[in-house]
Design a protein around this motif. Structure first.
Motif, PDB file in Angstrom:
ATOM      1  N   ASP A 112      -3.576 -55.999  -0.926  1.00 34.36           N
ATOM      2  CA  ASP A 112      -4.998 -54.938  -1.450  1.00 34.36           C
ATOM      3  C   ASP A 112      -3.550 -53.281  -0.700  1.00 34.36           C
ATOM      4  O   ASP A 112      -4.289 -53.019   0.785  1.00 34.36           O
ATOM      5  CB  ASP A 112      -5.508 -54.503  -0.339  1.00 34.36           C
ATOM      6  N   ARG A 171      -3.258 -50.147   0.987  1.00 38.17           N
ATOM      7  CA  ARG A 171      -3.537 -48.312   0.604  1.00 38.17           C
ATOM      8  C   ARG A 171      -2.790 -47.411   1.714  1.00 38.17           C
ATOM      9  O   ARG A 171      -1.897 -47.836   2.804  1.00 38.17           O
ATOM     10  CB  ARG A 171      -4.869 -48.822   1.608  1.00 38.17           C
ATOM     11  N   TYR A 172      -2.506 -45.761   0.373  1.00 37.90           N
ATOM     12  CA  TYR A 172      -2.045 -45.185   1.217  1.00 37.90           C
ATOM     13  C   TYR A 172      -2.766 -44.257   2.466  1.00 37.90           C
ATOM     14  O   TYR A 172      -3.553 -43.861   1.790  1.00 37.90           O
ATOM     15  CB  TYR A 172      -0.863 -44.524   0.482  1.00 37.90           C
ATOM     16  N   VAL A 173      -2.306 -43.891   3.551  1.00 39.31           N
ATOM     17  CA  VAL A 173      -3.550 -42.941   4.974  1.00 39.31           C
ATOM     18  C   VAL A 173      -2.405 -42.198   5.083  1.00 39.31           C
ATOM     19  O   VAL A 173      -1.674 -42.316   5.373  1.00 39.31           O
ATOM     20  CB  VAL A 173      -4.311 -44.018   5.527  1.00 39.31           C
ATOM     21  N   GLN A 224      -7.591 -41.111   9.172  1.00 43.06           N
ATOM     22  CA  GLN A 224      -7.904 -41.656   7.977  1.00 43.06           C
ATOM     23  C   GLN A 224      -7.811 -43.186   7.637  1.00 43.06           C
ATOM     24  O   GLN A 224      -8.153 -44.206   7.307  1.00 43.06           O
ATOM     25  CB  GLN A 224      -6.782 -41.168   6.818  1.00 43.06           C
ATOM     26  N   LEU A 225      -6.326 -43.535   9.131  1.00 41.65           N
ATOM     27  CA  LEU A 225      -6.447 -45.334   9.186  1.00 41.65           C
ATOM     28  C   LEU A 225      -7.067 -45.675   9.925  1.00 41.65           C
ATOM     29  O   LEU A 225      -8.359 -46.950   8.875  1.00 41.65           O
ATOM     30  CB  LEU A 225      -5.115 -45.412  10.070  1.00 41.65           C
ATOM     31  N   SER A 234     -10.728 -45.007   9.881  1.00 45.66           N
ATOM     32  CA  SER A 234     -12.244 -44.751   8.605  1.00 45.66           C
ATOM     33  C   SER A 234     -11.541 -45.873   8.041  1.00 45.66           C
ATOM     34  O   SER A 234     -12.191 -46.466   7.706  1.00 45.66           O
ATOM     35  CB  SER A 234     -11.842 -43.384   7.972  1.00 45.66           C
ATOM     36  N   GLN A 235      -9.878 -45.797   7.394  1.00 38.61           N
ATOM     37  CA  GLN A 235     -10.403 -46.823   6.323  1.00 38.61           C
ATOM     38  C   GLN A 235     -10.335 -48.614   7.225  1.00 38.61           C
ATOM     39  O   GLN A 235     -11.165 -49.499   6.586  1.00 38.61           O
ATOM     40  CB  GLN A 235      -8.890 -47.472   6.076  1.00 38.61           C
ATOM     41  N   LEU A 236      -9.471 -48.929   8.160  1.00 32.38           N
ATOM     42  CA  LEU A 236     -10.268 -50.111   8.797  1.00 32.38           C
ATOM     43  C   LEU A 236     -11.364 -49.924   8.825  1.00 32.38           C
ATOM     44  O   LEU A 236     -11.719 -51.618   8.960  1.00 32.38           O
ATOM     45  CB  LEU A 236      -9.359 -50.675  10.418  1.00 32.38           C
ATOM     46  N   THR A 280     -13.894 -49.311   7.214  1.00 29.30           N
ATOM     47  CA  THR A 280     -14.688 -50.004   5.838  1.00 29.30           C
ATOM     48  C   THR A 280     -14.684 -51.419   5.808  1.00 29.30           C
ATOM     49  O   THR A 280     -15.559 -51.630   5.771  1.00 29.30           O
ATOM     50  CB  THR A 280     -14.459 -48.575   4.873  1.00 29.30           C
ATOM     51  N   ILE A 281     -13.548 -51.489   6.725  1.00 30.81           N
ATOM     52  CA  ILE A 281     -13.038 -52.569   5.732  1.00 30.81           C
ATOM     53  C   ILE A 281     -14.105 -54.278   6.844  1.00 30.81           C
ATOM     54  O   ILE A 281     -14.438 -54.815   6.665  1.00 30.81           O
ATOM     55  CB  ILE A 281     -11.516 -53.842   5.974  1.00 30.81           C
TER      56      ILE A 281
END
Lengths: 180, 440
Positions: free
Chosen positions: A61, A63-65, A70-71, A73-75, A77-78
């Motif tokens: 998976d 993902r570009y941040v 942003q990094l 918030s992505q983490l 979410t996961i």
């Protein structure tokens, strides 16, 4: 004569029988290898695109941040989606603070850890040494990834890397490894 | 297998020049073997400099004794293994079990065949002969846990059981795909992560390496890793490619405290001494030759009783074991050459099979028996005299009728042959007679 000497003597005796090289002789040079192996782009943007393409094919998976916010918030979410309760990571400028903000208990592997506890972790977060564009794979070492098991024992492995870590192909990855 | 063929061919396309890559791989292996002694010395020296104990085993028995010695010293109980054909070659598992150790194979396919008390069926896909139903059955019997015959469910059952074993194990045993001479490293390629765990978690790690696994330089992996993945499984690269240079170093978080590497000869030097067939030691055990072989595609696996299957197994087994006992393998081939055509390191497999046949028939050991000689001489004499041939054809039919009375019984002089075989009935009319009749 000990077994080491026995085996070496057998080898030397066997090599007195000369074999004819059928496919040329001498170890292949870097240029020769480059001419047969899959193409590897030199520009960073192309490397990134190729890495992403290959990584997705390997069921990564990707993902570009663009920045640390942003990094995070992505983490997050996961972490919420997968209901992380216990995660493991290693101490580094980026990861140490990041991991503690995900709402899960954190195990640091630095300086030794409890194997059973690491096995119970929902995820392992590590850095890496390089991203190989040619294959879409990630080069890790003990030092960059918090040991030998962190990247492998928990069911979910997250690698945090930057585009500056892209290398074109396996040859350059091996070169990098040799330097280290 | 159909899917394997498609992805293998796609992966070959990925190379700029697959044929060129084969030549370079063959050249690298040739050079590696040409200076094998120097490479091994360098490899061992570098390994030892970081605290690894390097052992040299001249025979399979030596290798087993070394391993049993290490297990005794470590007071080990549970041993976890990752896939290694070399350990099959030295019959390690039965020896460990006899000595009272619990041995667990951690590769899923190997684990399944281990539960069935069987040897692996294929070099790369050890459990390919089983259906999901059969796997469910063996899980039910041995693990009392098999929710369904869905591969994902069964994998989870195995995963749960194996994870426990990883944490319990005192000793891990792995093989090696390559041994890198100029950096002193072991290279292992795999897809399940089980070899990495085997090498990371137990206190003691033992790696068993055939001496022919040497590659001269770290950079050679840039060629060999994608080639092995392409031919083995049709991948660009296997999921996990690990390199080990030693036990846990000061400042490292984990890894084995003790690391032992065993360099195994076990008749490999005999094959090395055969200058004609030396290239067979360059084999990277990808299994591609057996996947393309018209013989092995139809009858594979356990039927042959060898550790290494396929055309490469037929070439090397007579060298590693005993020519007269294993010569039949070289005869079970149509010599079509598909194996040589596909081999990523260009081993001249089908010519070696032919050469094994001729070696097997060469004096003094290969001399045919007196009766065999007599039979062929008589056949030759009769076949070259048309009149005798005609008579033999007629008498042969009568003899066949008479032979039926004693066939395969104790009075049958041909019983060793006829008890498992039936000869075709000779024709009532020969072709020559039939042809003459039709002449106007």
């Amino acid at each position: 004569m000990n077994s080491r000497e026995t085996i070496l003597a057998r080898i030397r005796e066997a090599l007195l029988q000369k074999a004819v090289p059928r496919h040329g002789s001498g170890l292949p040079s870097l240029i020769e290898r480059h001419s047969v192996l899959p193409l590897a782009p030199t520009a960073t943007e192309t490397q990134l695109a190729l890495f992403a393409e290959n990584a997705v094919e390997l069921k990564t998976d990707f993902r570009y941040v663009s920045d640390d916010t942003q990094l995070l918030s992505q983490l997050k979410t996961i972490a919420t989606e997968e209901n992380w309760r216990l995660i493991s990571t290693h101490r580094s400028a980026r990861l140490s603070t990041l991991a503690t903000q995900l709402g899960a208990n954190v195990v640091f592997t630095d300086g030794g850890y409890d194997k059973d506890e690491l096995e119970r972790c929902d995820a392992g977060i590590t850095e890496c040494d390089a991203l190989v564009a040619q294959t879409g794979s990630v080069l890790l070492t003990n030092r960059s990834a918090g040991g030998r098991a962190l990247s492998c024992l928990p069911p979910h492995h997250i690698v945090v890397a930057s585009t500056s870590q892209l290398v074109p192909d396996l040859s350059s990855a091996m070169e990098l490894l040799r330097e280290k | 297998m159909d899917k394997y063929e498609v992805v293998r061919d796609q992966s070959k396309q990925w190379f700029q020049d697959w044929q060129g890559a084969r030549s370079l791989a063959a050249r690298t292996k040739f050079e590696a073997l040409q200076h094998l002694d120097a490479h091994l010395i360098q490899f061992a020296k570098l390994m030892e400099s970081r605290g690894t104990q390097v052992h040299w085993a001249a025979s399979d028995r030596d290798a087993r004794d070394i391993i049993l010695g290490i297990l005794r010293d470590q007071k080990a109980r549970v041993v976890v293994k990752s896939k290694t054909m070399t350990s099959e070659e030295i019959h390690l598992n039965p020896a460990l079990r006899r000595a009272g150790y619990e041995v667990v194979e951690s590769d899923l396919g190997e684990y399944i065949v281990q539960l069935r008390h069987e040897p692996p069926y294929h070099l790369v896909f050890p459990a390919m002969h089983l259906t999901r139903g059969e796997i469910k059955e063996v899980f039910e019997q041995e693990l009392h846990d098999a929710p369904s015959d869905d591969p994902a469910d069964l994998t989870m059952v195995a995963r749960r059981t194996l994870r426990k074993k990883f944490l319990q194990a005192d000793v891990g045993i792995t093989g090696a795909n390559f041994a890198i001479a100029d950096t002193g490293m072991i290279s292992i390629t795999e897809n399940e992560g089980n070899a990495r765990l085997t090498a990371a978690l137990p206190r003691t790690l033992i790696t068993l390496v055939g001496i022919e696994k040497i590659l001269p330089r770290l950079e050679d992996l840039a060629l060999f890793l994608p080639m092995l993945a392409t031919m083995g499984t049709g991948q660009h690269l296997t999921c996990y490619n690990s390199l080990y240079a030693g036990p846990r170093q000061p400042g490292e978080t984990d890894g084995p405290v003790n690391f032992h590497v065993i360099l195994l000869d076990n008749q490999r030097t005999l094959l090395l001494a055969d200058a004609e067939q030396r290239d067979a030691l360059g084999c990277i055990r990808c299994g591609a030759c057996l996947n393309v072989c018209p013989v092995f595609r139809n009858i594979g696996g356990h039927a042959y009783g060898t550790v290494y299957g396929g055309p490469i197994g037929s070439v090397i087994t007579p060298h590693l074991r005993e020519l007269q006992d294993w010569k039949h393998l070289s005869f079970a081939s149509s010599l079509c050459g598909a194996c040589s055509e596909t081999c990523p390191v260009k081993i001249d497999l089908h010519h070696h099979l032919l050469q094994n046949r001729s070696n097997a028939a060469a004096p003094p050991n290969g001399r045919p028996q007196f009766l065999q000689q007599l039979a062929f001489r008589t056949f030759g004499f009769v076949a070259s005299h048309p009149a005798l041939w005609t008579i033999a054809g007629k008498l042969g039919r009568l003899a066949q009728t008479a032979h039926k009375l004693v066939q395969a019984g104790p009075l049958d002089p041909l019983r060793t042959w006829t008890k498992t075989r039936v000869a075709p009935r000779l024709a009532r009319q020969s072709f020559r007679a039939w042809f003459k009749e039709r002449q106007p």
